[in-house]
Motif scaffolding. Structure first.
Motif: not given
Length: 610
Positions: A64-89
């Motif tokens: 899923f997108a949240a799995d790789i976007l967190a590795d871009v410098p300047g992006l902070s990915v927050t995920r409220s739960g591992a599978f299906g939790g709200v993930a925002q950038v």
């Protein structure tokens, strides 16, 4: 920022799709081009631009997108739960609603979300060809919602048959099949992806929450093109997904029977015509989201967006340019069930001039006229200069704005004994400078970036503890200063290394308090290897501690270090076996305070290509 922290953190974010094939031939790093700038631009010359492609996604084993976007410098990915939790950038410290998300050019931000933010939790990467990230104010290119930047996804054109299946921990099963035909005249293809897991407890199991929370996601898509003649072409794509996720809510977060369902689609139809010495693109795009929560306080929200765009591209001498006009309309439901409409009409122009072999200058200007909140003019200018000996110096300055969201416009969930304040669009100004270096043998490249982003008139939900009035108001002013370091290298013997690190100082200028859910230190490192049959990658990612809310007394989430290992073995040209291990060291950590993340887990699969 110590040397040890830099080497212990980092990320694989820039390796393009042709990189691994080319490495096997001549061990060099190819030049990467970004297209979300409206006129194609070289990444090395474009401050804040980065590209993640299908080969990098595959090498990393990202689902899923949240799995790789967190590795871009300047992006902070927050995920409220591992599978299906709200993930925002959060991009460059800006709140999630200030990141514009595009799929094949269609804006897909959720107009019914209070801040207009996009949820990446169910965004499957199986059909994605490349992800382009433009950090910093990009309103001169894309208008509202782009204060922090833009994340643009491009789907794949399929030629042949592709299938894959995977199973592993938590009774997880995943499958995908895609089929298509492509030639110079036409192309048509489609795909189906399915992900199903029993999951873990959304609430952290270490806090006494043993109940597993499952997640299901289905994604279906189609993409095609047809060239009527060398001067007239049509293309389009559509993407539909449906997710069901078990949730845990409450204060504190704990096991319960809450769950959510969401359904969304996006699509674009485009005609490209060569006329009057220009390439004209006429497009219509749309997106629709419906999300429903089943709980003691259940809710249903719907939102849709349409964009009508004309863009003309041209080139004359040393100048490359684009200009056009847009109309965007959105509607979203609020807590009462009513639907609220917003709209903006825009004109824009951007161009690049090659002053000399060493110096290029790029500029853009845009005028947005909103139906309800007045008009705004934004601009951006950047330059790149080749210093020699492999060094390139670049810099940019730009402005941005964001019109109030649907919820903010009507003050949803507001209670006040006095009239609600009249809101103004949020506005931003950002500037950055970067120094990049590329070795003469094209085996190593690195870039260091410093930037500042200031946001004024930020809209905040205000609660008066004395009168118990609550409403949205333009009150906050925020500032983010950061240093980003990144690099990649072909090490020889089939090995490649990618590194990235970001030090981020994001704070509320009115209080001096650090902004929520933005770690001061973050980064990752990926060591990849490509052989005749066996390939793989080890990724180590780390984040420092972060404040959970914008309060001086807010609890702090601890920092963490995790590692993932992904491998593939090609039995022949058509069949590949895959395996991946996530959280290799079985680290107990949280991305968002109170929400659990999986311990060590493993998955095996097979990939077919014809």
């Amino acid at each position: 920022m110590t040397r040890s922290l830099l080497l212990a953190t980092a990320a694989a974010v820039l390796v393009p799709s042709s990189a691994f094939a080319q490495q096997a031939q001549d061990d060099t790093l190819p030049e990467v081009v970004v297209t979300a700038t409206r006129i194609p631009a070289i990444v090395e010359d474009t401050p804040g631009a980065r590209v993640i492609d299908a080969a990098t996604i595959e090498q990393r084993g990202a689902v899923f997108a949240a799995d790789i976007l967190a590795d871009v410098p300047g992006l902070s990915v927050t995920r409220s739960g591992a599978f299906g939790g709200v993930a925002q950038v959060r991009m460059r410290g800006a709140t999630p609603g200030k990141t514009l998300v595009l799929v094949d050019g269609a804006p897909v931000n959720d107009a019914a979300e209070p801040n207009g933010a996009y949820d990446f939790s169910g965004f499957d990467l199986g059909d994605i060809e490349r992800i382009e990230v433009l950090s910093g104010p990009q309103s001169s290119l894309w208008g509202s919602d782009a204060i922090g930047g833009v994340i643009a996804f491009t789907t794949k054109e399929i030629d042949g048959l592709r299938a894959e299946a995977e199973a592993g921990s938590f009774d997880t099963v995943r499958g995908r099949i895609a089929v298509g035909r492509a030639n110079e005249t036409w192309a048509l293809g489609g795909y189906v992806s399915r992900f199903d897991t029993d999951g873990i407890s959304v609430a952290d199991e270490a806090n006494g929450n043993p109940e597993a929370d499952g997640f299901e996601n289905t994604t279906v898509g189609v993409r095609g093109r047809y060239a009527v003649s060398p001067t007239v072409k049509f293309d389009g794509s559509a993407r539909w997904s449906q997710s069901e996720a078990d949730l845990d809510n409450g204060f504190p977060i704990s096991d319960n029977a809450d769950r959510s369902e969401s359904e969304q689609w996006s699509g674009v139809a485009r005609a490209t015509v060569q006329a009057l010495g220009l390439e004209h693109q006429f497009s219509v795009s749309g997106s629709d989201i419906e999300r429903q929560t089943f709980s003691a306080f259940g809710s249903v929200f719907e939102a849709d967006r349409q964009a009508y765009r004309w863009q003309a591209n041209g080139e004359t001498g040393a100048a490359t340019f684009a200009f056009g006009a847009e109309r965007e309309e959105s509607s979203g439901s609020i807590s009462t069930g009513d639907s609220v409409d917003l709209g903006t009409s825009s004109v824009f122009a951007t161009g690049r001039y090659q002053v000399s072999d060493a110096l290029s200058v790029t500029g853009g200007l845009r005028f947005d006229d909103t139906d309800d909140f007045g008009s705004k003019t934004t601009g951006r200018i950047s330059a790149a200069y080749e210093l020699g000996y492999g060094f390139t110096l670049s810099g940019a300055w730009g402005t941005g704005f964001k019109a109030p969201s649907v919820s903010q416009a009507v003050c949803d969930f507001c209670f006040s004994s006095v009239p609600f304040p009249t809101l103004r669009p949020e506005k931003a100004e950002g500037y950055e400078a970067a120094i990049g270096w590329r070795s003469s043998d094209d085996r190593i490249e690195a870039r260091a970036t410093i930037y500042h982003l200031g946001v004024e008139d930020q809209i905040t939900y205000f609660f008066d503890t004395t009168t118990f009035d609550s409403y949205y108001v333009n009150i906050a002013e925020t500032a983010t200063d950061s240093v980003e370091l990144e690099g990649r290298a072909i090490l020889g013997g089939g090995f490649d290394l990618s590194l990235a690190y970001a030090w981020t100082d994001a704070k509320d200028e009115t209080t001096g308090i650090a902004l929520a859910r933005i770690p001061e230190h973050a980064g990752s490192a990926t060591l990849g290897w490509t052989g005749d049959r066996l390939s793989g990658a080890l990724t180590v990612r780390a984040e420092g501690e972060q404040r959970d809310t914008n309060s001086a007394t807010a609890p702090v989430r601890d920092g963490f270090v995790t590692a993932n290992l992904n491998a593939a073995y090609a039995l022949n040209d058509n069949v590949t076996l895959t395996a991946r291990v996530e959280n290799l060291a079985d680290e107990h950590y949280q991305q968002v305070l109170g929400y659990g993340e999986p311990g060590r887990s493993g998955y095996v699969g097979i990939r077919l290509r014809y």
